[in-house]
Design a protein around this motif. Structure first.
Motif, PDB file in Angstrom:
ATOM      1  N   TRP A 210       0.862  -1.174   0.000  1.00 22.87           N
ATOM      2  CA  TRP A 210       0.000   0.000   0.000  1.00 22.87           C
ATOM      3  C   TRP A 210       0.903   1.230   0.000  1.00 22.87           C
ATOM      4  O   TRP A 210       1.849   1.318   0.799  1.00 22.87           O
ATOM      5  N   ARG A 211       0.623   2.165  -0.891  1.00 18.02           N
ATOM      6  CA  ARG A 211       1.442   3.372  -0.978  1.00 18.02           C
ATOM      7  C   ARG A 211       0.593   4.613  -0.766  1.00 18.02           C
ATOM      8  O   ARG A 211      -0.469   4.759  -1.374  1.00 18.02           O
ATOM      9  N   ARG A 212       1.077   5.438   0.122  1.00 19.61           N
ATOM     10  CA  ARG A 212       0.511   6.760   0.318  1.00 19.61           C
ATOM     11  C   ARG A 212       1.671   7.738   0.275  1.00 19.61           C
ATOM     12  O   ARG A 212       2.831   7.324   0.229  1.00 19.61           O
ATOM     13  N   LYS A 213       1.403   8.996   0.296  1.00 16.84           N
ATOM     14  CA  LYS A 213       2.474   9.983   0.191  1.00 16.84           C
ATOM     15  C   LYS A 213       3.471   9.799   1.335  1.00 16.84           C
ATOM     16  O   LYS A 213       3.136   9.940   2.502  1.00 16.84           O
ATOM     17  N   GLY A 214       4.700   9.448   0.978  1.00 14.77           N
ATOM     18  CA  GLY A 214       5.761   9.272   1.968  1.00 14.77           C
ATOM     19  C   GLY A 214       5.708   7.975   2.741  1.00 14.77           C
ATOM     20  O   GLY A 214       6.484   7.782   3.681  1.00 14.77           O
ATOM     21  N   VAL A 215       4.819   7.027   2.344  1.00 13.53           N
ATOM     22  CA  VAL A 215       4.615   5.806   3.133  1.00 13.53           C
ATOM     23  C   VAL A 215       4.467   4.587   2.221  1.00 13.53           C
ATOM     24  O   VAL A 215       3.813   4.648   1.175  1.00 13.53           O
ATOM     25  N   ILE A 216       5.083   3.481   2.629  1.00 13.24           N
ATOM     26  CA  ILE A 216       4.843   2.182   1.998  1.00 13.24           C
ATOM     27  C   ILE A 216       4.574   1.166   3.095  1.00 13.24           C
ATOM     28  O   ILE A 216       5.335   1.075   4.069  1.00 13.24           O
ATOM     29  N   LEU A 217       3.493   0.409   2.964  1.00 16.88           N
ATOM     30  CA  LEU A 217       3.202  -0.689   3.872  1.00 16.88           C
ATOM     31  C   LEU A 217       3.269  -1.979   3.064  1.00 16.88           C
ATOM     32  O   LEU A 217       2.647  -2.092   2.005  1.00 16.88           O
ATOM     33  N   VAL A 218       4.031  -2.947   3.540  1.00 16.38           N
ATOM     34  CA  VAL A 218       4.201  -4.219   2.843  1.00 16.38           C
ATOM     35  C   VAL A 218       3.674  -5.346   3.731  1.00 16.38           C
ATOM     36  O   VAL A 218       3.933  -5.360   4.939  1.00 16.38           O
ATOM     37  N   THR A 226       2.227 -16.856  10.149  1.00 21.64           N
ATOM     38  CA  THR A 226       2.587 -15.522  10.602  1.00 21.64           C
ATOM     39  C   THR A 226       2.388 -14.552   9.443  1.00 21.64           C
ATOM     40  O   THR A 226       2.427 -14.944   8.271  1.00 21.64           O
ATOM     41  N   LEU A 227       2.158 -13.316   9.789  1.00 21.74           N
ATOM     42  CA  LEU A 227       1.992 -12.265   8.787  1.00 21.74           C
ATOM     43  C   LEU A 227       3.094 -11.240   8.995  1.00 21.74           C
ATOM     44  O   LEU A 227       3.207 -10.650  10.077  1.00 21.74           O
ATOM     45  N   THR A 228       3.935 -11.062   7.989  1.00 20.75           N
ATOM     46  CA  THR A 228       4.979 -10.053   8.055  1.00 20.75           C
ATOM     47  C   THR A 228       4.408  -8.736   7.561  1.00 20.75           C
ATOM     48  O   THR A 228       3.945  -8.646   6.416  1.00 20.75           O
ATOM     49  N   VAL A 229       4.410  -7.733   8.420  1.00 24.80           N
ATOM     50  CA  VAL A 229       3.923  -6.399   8.064  1.00 24.80           C
ATOM     51  C   VAL A 229       5.047  -5.409   8.328  1.00 24.80           C
ATOM     52  O   VAL A 229       5.513  -5.281   9.461  1.00 24.80           O
ATOM     53  N   SER A 230       5.509  -4.740   7.288  1.00 22.64           N
ATOM     54  CA  SER A 230       6.612  -3.785   7.408  1.00 22.64           C
ATOM     55  C   SER A 230       6.143  -2.417   6.948  1.00 22.64           C
ATOM     56  O   SER A 230       5.628  -2.272   5.835  1.00 22.64           O
ATOM     57  N   LEU A 231       6.315  -1.432   7.818  1.00 22.24           N
ATOM     58  CA  LEU A 231       5.927  -0.062   7.510  1.00 22.24           C
ATOM     59  C   LEU A 231       7.180   0.755   7.230  1.00 22.24           C
ATOM     60  O   LEU A 231       8.050   0.886   8.092  1.00 22.24           O
TER      61      LEU A 231
END
Length: 440
Positions: A210-218, A226-231
């Motif tokens: 997910w991409r927003r201005k200045g941000v990526i969430l993977v 398990t769920l790997t969530v990286s901000l």
């Protein structure tokens, strides 16, 4: 029996231990942390590794590739969300049929590598022992024991694999003609990985972003549920939106509602209560070999930004390249080994490091321009660019799915850029001529 001392028992240190243990060398690995096996997975400070062809060729060499593939998840597709738009399913830009990126938890891979290395009787791990520096006077490694005592140890070959903030590299800074550069990028990261029962909204084998201005969430679903969530976000964004745990919860609730609904408010609150965003560093060295016996390897020699996924791949390939050169020079000529490795690897890894930084600059630009709509001409240019990328694979595609030298990839990329510029210029001229004729 020849001996090798390895400073750092991370991924690159462990791969080297496997390589030299297999050859029958006496191997001692000094690791400042305790044995990771049996410990809980580290939270807040890590994210999944993305292993490409270089890493997998290295793992094949030490005989554990099949085991690693069973632990990891092969990725061939991605779903990208930009701002509030619907996610778009895309195939990764592969070189050939059968290519994939293998995503795997760093700690689990480290545990497997330690187990493999210890299978060789000549390999010994000394956990809770920190390699403090390389003593340039007596040409030995200074190691600190858990009780605080310090000893000098020596080996026929010494490998500094102690990470981006290498203490061994720091002890070499006064070495004549050794230039060193480090810089931090403006983006930091947080790991919000969690074990959950139901991830039906997300599928195994797909890279979600997910991409927003200045941000990526993977987000990535792992085999063990398990769920790997990286901000990843600009530090300004962290300061403005995640300065308190409560703000962090609201930030996820507002902008990443799907992930929020999966990992839950409590997990987000607890993670931001206990951890701070981690900085990301880039490191360049003018050479990797010293005193005919010491080598900097992995992040100690060339820490890279993670956005194109080449850091671990490059570090793993260091180990394979070292073995290939050792086959050429022979074990009786370690001086030539150190010299040739430094000559070959320094230039290549520095070029890859520069590629990663250029990719980061482009990423920042893309994140700032998410809301800008493309005019019809720019859209046609974008379509042409996508078509050309099929004919001329990007430097990162070549880096991920081949073992072609980074210097050669750079040369090919520069030629491709010139050719693409000619095509784009010709295309633009044709459009202008057509427009002029229509106006007339």
């Amino acid at each position: 029996m020849l001996s090798v001392l390895i400073a750092g028992g991370g991924l690159v240190g462990c791969v080297n231990a496997c390589m030299f243990g297999r050859k029958g060398w006496r191997v001692t690995v000094f690791e400042s942390r305790s044995d990771p096996r049996g410990n809980a997975l580290e939270k807040g400070r890590s994210f999944n590794l993305a292993l490409g062809f270089r890493a997998m060729e290295t793992l094949k060499h030490i005989g554990i590739l099949e085991d690693v593939i069973k632990m990891g998840v092969p990725i061939k597709q991605k779903i990208s969300h930009q701002e509030d738009k619907e996610g778009v399913l895309e195939n990764l830009a592969l070189l050939k049929e059968g290519d994939f990126i293998l995503t795997i938890n760093r700690q689990k891979l480290s545990e497997l590598l330690i187990q493999k290395a210890e299978g060789y009787s000549s390999v010994k791990f000394s956990f809770d022992h920190k390699a403090i520096k390389y003593d340039v006077e007596c040409k030995k490694l200074l190691v600190e024991s858990p009780d605080g005592s310090q000893i000098n140890v020596d080996g026929d070959l010494i490998l500094a694999c102690d990470g981006a903030h290498s203490t061994i590299r720091r002890s070499l800074l006064k070495t004549p003609r050794f230039n060193f550069n480090q810089k931090y990028c403006d983006i930091g990261y947080m790991d919000l990985s969690v074990t959950i029962e139901n991830v039906s909204e997300l599928k195994l084998g797909i890279h979600y972003s997910w991409r927003r201005k200045g941000v990526i969430l993977v987000a990535l679903v792992n085999r063990d549920r398990t769920l790997t969530v990286s901000l990843f976000a600009n530090f300004t964004v962290f300061a403005e939106n995640c300065s308190t745990p409560e703000d962090s919860v609201l930030f996820f609730q507002r902008y990443f509602s799907l992930i929020y609904s999966i990992i839950g408010e409590r997990h987000i609150f607890d993670t931001f209560s206990r951890y701070k965003p981690q900085a990301i560093i880039s490191v360049l060295c003018s050479r990797h070999g010293f005193f005919d016996k010491l080598l900097l390897m992995g992040d100690a020699a060339h820490a890279m930004l993670p956005f194109q996924g080449q850091g671990a791949n490059c570090g793993f390939e260091d180990c394979l390249v070292l073995q290939e050169i050792l086959e050429e020079t022979g074990e009786d000529d370690l001086k030539s080994l150190v010299k040739k490795y430094s000559e070959v690897r320094t230039n290549d890894t520095n070029m890859m490091n520069q590629m990663e930084w250029e990719g980061y600059v482009q990423l920042v630009e893309d994140l700032q321009n998410l809301n800008r709509s493309l005019g019809w001409f720019n859209k046609m240019q974008s379509s042409l660019k996508n078509r050309l990328s099929v004919w001329f694979p990007s430097k990162f595609t070549l880096a991920a799915f081949s073992r072609e030298r980074y210097s050669e990839i750079t040369r090919k990329h520069q030629l491709a850029q010139k050719f693409q510029l000619c095509i784009k210029t010709t295309f633009a001229i044709i459009i202008i001529i057509i427009a002029f004729m229509i106006i007339r």
